[in-house]
Scaffold this active site. Structure first.
Site, mmCIF file in Angstrom:
data_model
loop_
_atom_site.group_PDB
_atom_site.id
_atom_site.type_symbol
_atom_site.label_atom_id
_atom_site.label_comp_id
_atom_site.label_asym_id
_atom_site.label_seq_id
_atom_site.Cartn_x
_atom_site.Cartn_y
_atom_site.Cartn_z
ATOM 1 N N SER A 63 0.796 -1.232 0.000
ATOM 2 C CA SER A 63 0.000 0.000 0.000
ATOM 3 C C SER A 63 0.830 1.285 0.000
ATOM 4 O O SER A 63 0.263 2.366 -0.151
ATOM 5 C CB SER A 63 -0.939 0.030 1.200
ATOM 6 O OG SER A 63 -2.006 -0.864 0.969
ATOM 7 N N LYS A 66 0.223 3.386 -2.938
ATOM 8 C CA LYS A 66 -0.959 4.257 -3.046
ATOM 9 C C LYS A 66 -0.587 5.734 -3.009
ATOM 10 O O LYS A 66 -1.282 6.582 -3.577
ATOM 11 C CB LYS A 66 -1.957 3.917 -1.935
ATOM 12 C CG LYS A 66 -2.551 2.509 -2.063
ATOM 13 C CD LYS A 66 -3.345 2.108 -0.828
ATOM 14 C CE LYS A 66 -3.932 0.699 -0.973
ATOM 15 N NZ LYS A 66 -4.560 0.196 0.254
ATOM 16 N N TYR A 188 -4.000 -2.398 -9.953
ATOM 17 C CA TYR A 188 -3.826 -2.256 -8.499
ATOM 18 C C TYR A 188 -2.849 -3.315 -7.979
ATOM 19 O O TYR A 188 -1.914 -3.007 -7.231
ATOM 20 C CB TYR A 188 -5.194 -2.371 -7.818
ATOM 21 C CG TYR A 188 -5.143 -2.393 -6.317
ATOM 22 C CD1 TYR A 188 -5.042 -1.207 -5.588
ATOM 23 C CD2 TYR A 188 -5.195 -3.591 -5.603
ATOM 24 C CE1 TYR A 188 -4.986 -1.228 -4.201
ATOM 25 C CE2 TYR A 188 -5.148 -3.625 -4.222
ATOM 26 C CZ TYR A 188 -5.044 -2.444 -3.533
ATOM 27 O OH TYR A 188 -4.989 -2.471 -2.154
ATOM 28 N N TYR A 239 -4.254 3.720 8.423
ATOM 29 C CA TYR A 239 -5.608 3.147 8.609
ATOM 30 C C TYR A 239 -6.187 3.460 9.986
ATOM 31 O O TYR A 239 -6.085 4.583 10.458
ATOM 32 C CB TYR A 239 -5.570 1.637 8.318
ATOM 33 C CG TYR A 239 -4.825 1.323 7.059
ATOM 34 C CD1 TYR A 239 -5.294 1.824 5.832
ATOM 35 C CD2 TYR A 239 -3.640 0.609 7.065
ATOM 36 C CE1 TYR A 239 -4.605 1.564 4.664
ATOM 37 C CE2 TYR A 239 -2.947 0.354 5.893
ATOM 38 C CZ TYR A 239 -3.431 0.836 4.710
ATOM 39 O OH TYR A 239 -2.747 0.588 3.554
ATOM 40 N N VAL A 257 1.321 -3.756 3.796
ATOM 41 C CA VAL A 257 1.323 -5.045 4.495
ATOM 42 C C VAL A 257 2.552 -5.904 4.190
ATOM 43 O O VAL A 257 2.713 -6.981 4.761
ATOM 44 C CB VAL A 257 0.026 -5.861 4.257
ATOM 45 C CG1 VAL A 257 -1.180 -5.207 4.902
ATOM 46 C CG2 VAL A 257 -0.206 -6.138 2.779
HETATM 47 N N1 GLN Z 1 -2.343 -5.342 -1.748
HETATM 48 C C1 GLN Z 1 -2.820 -5.227 -0.409
HETATM 49 C C2 GLN Z 1 -4.318 -5.487 -0.371
HETATM 50 O O1 GLN Z 1 -4.971 -5.111 -1.286
HETATM 51 C C3 GLN Z 1 -2.486 -3.863 0.105
HETATM 52 C C4 GLN Z 1 -2.959 -3.643 1.524
HETATM 53 C C5 GLN Z 1 -1.960 -2.903 2.369
HETATM 54 O O2 GLN Z 1 -0.784 -2.876 2.113
HETATM 55 N N2 GLN Z 1 -2.454 -2.357 3.470
HETATM 56 O O3 GLN Z 1 -4.841 -6.065 0.531
#
Ligand code: GLN
Length: 303
Positions: A63, A66, A188, A239, A257
């Site tokens: 993420s 993003k 994505y 988050y 993650v």
């Molecule tokens: N690719 C992961 C997902 O879609 C990204 C989530 C993350 O890094 N928080 O669940």
């Protein structure tokens, strides 16, 4: 400030936290990464890089991508995206479905998965090379032309992507995707599966600490856009632990993650930490501890 000694100290003092938490087993390939790793890098505004631990080991940025997708959309398309995604903390897990239905398919912010899918959809519509746009920005800003997708992680994520597929289909049912669901999911997953080291990510993020300016002086973002991206990182980048992250670290930050976190000290430096063990909200346990110690000892926080 002797940054090198500080980082070496931190790499030692976070040892009890390395391996704490859980690796992201819901993406099987990420679940296979050894939890006993820790890296930290600092890229200063004048181009110096300091590192300690496993700072040269590529990991899945997940993420953290993003932030760069949002930067490309803001740079290419101005404020239009804010009609399709809010910029409020969600207080919910990053892959939550409930809020999206209550709020008629407008995701709370661009850093939860639903919001990132909308940003990715917009990138598909506006970028010249949408499938490589995020990778290319990261290559340019890090100066490392070999950055690419970890194909094994991408495959693992694509095969276990039902939650994101649900979010994307729901967004489409609300009229908040312009491109086919499969294309959005594909782009994505590709950006989440990019592999980078702490050192490369710290350097690639530097424009966020330089009012939007790249190392060569060209503008990735305007100063106002940079302020806004940093603000959304502070309030939404970790988050439903964004309040705790602000309390402990006191910087704009974005986690993934894969266990990486980038953090921005405006007009000073960027920091990237990595350790795969995640806390309840999906943020690296040792990474947050390291950033907490870094800002507490340096005083380099925005507060
Ligand atoms: N690719 C992961 C997902 O879609 C990204 C989530 C993350 O890094 N928080 O669940």
């Amino acid at each position: 400030m002797d940054i090198q000694s500080l980082l070496d100290d931190i790499a030692g003092s976070v040892t009890p936290h390395i391996g704490q938490g859980e690796v992201a087993g819901y993406i099987p390939e990420l679940g296979a990464v050894s939890a006993g790793q820790f890296g930290i890098s600092v890229a200063t505004g004048d181009g110096e890089v300091f590192s300690s631990g496993d700072s040269d080991v590529p990991f899945s940025i997940q993420s953290i991508s993003k932030v760069f997708a949002l930067a490309l959309v803001l740079a290419g398309d101005g404020d239009r995206i804010w009609k399709r995604v809010f910029r409020e903390p969600s207080g919910n897990p990053f892959n939550s479905l409930v809020q999206l239905e209550h709020e008629d398919g407008i995701p709370r912010n661009p850093f939860i998965n639903a919001g990132a899918l909308v940003v990715t959809d917009r990138l598909l519509s506006i970028a010249d090379n949408p499938h490589t746009a995020v990778r290319d920005l990261l290559r340019t800003e890090s100066g490392n032309g070999s950055i690419g997708i970890d194909a094994v992680v991408a495959e693992s994520e694509a095969r276990n992507n039902n939650r994101n597929a649900s979010l994307a289909h729901f967004l489409a049912s609300c009229g908040n995707l312009d491109n086919p669901v499969e294309d959005v999911l594909d782009a994505y997953v590709s950006q989440c599966s990019l592999a980078m080291s702490c050192a490369d990510l710290a350097v690639a993020s530097s424009f966020l600490a330089r009012n939007g300016l790249a190392a060569d002086g060209s503008a990735v973002l305007s100063p106002a856009q940079t302020k806004r991206i940093n603000a959304v990182m502070l309030t939404c980048g970790t988050y439903d632990a964004a309040g705790e992250f602000a309390y402990r670290v006191g910087l704009p930050g974005k986690s993934g993650v894969g266990g990486g976190i980038i953090a921005v000290v405006p007009n000073n430096c960027t920091i990237c930490v990595w350790s795969p063990g995640l806390g309840r909200s999906g943020n690296s346990v040792a990474g947050v501890a390291a950033l907490d110690e870094f800002t507490t000892r340096t005083g380099w926080s925005i507060f």
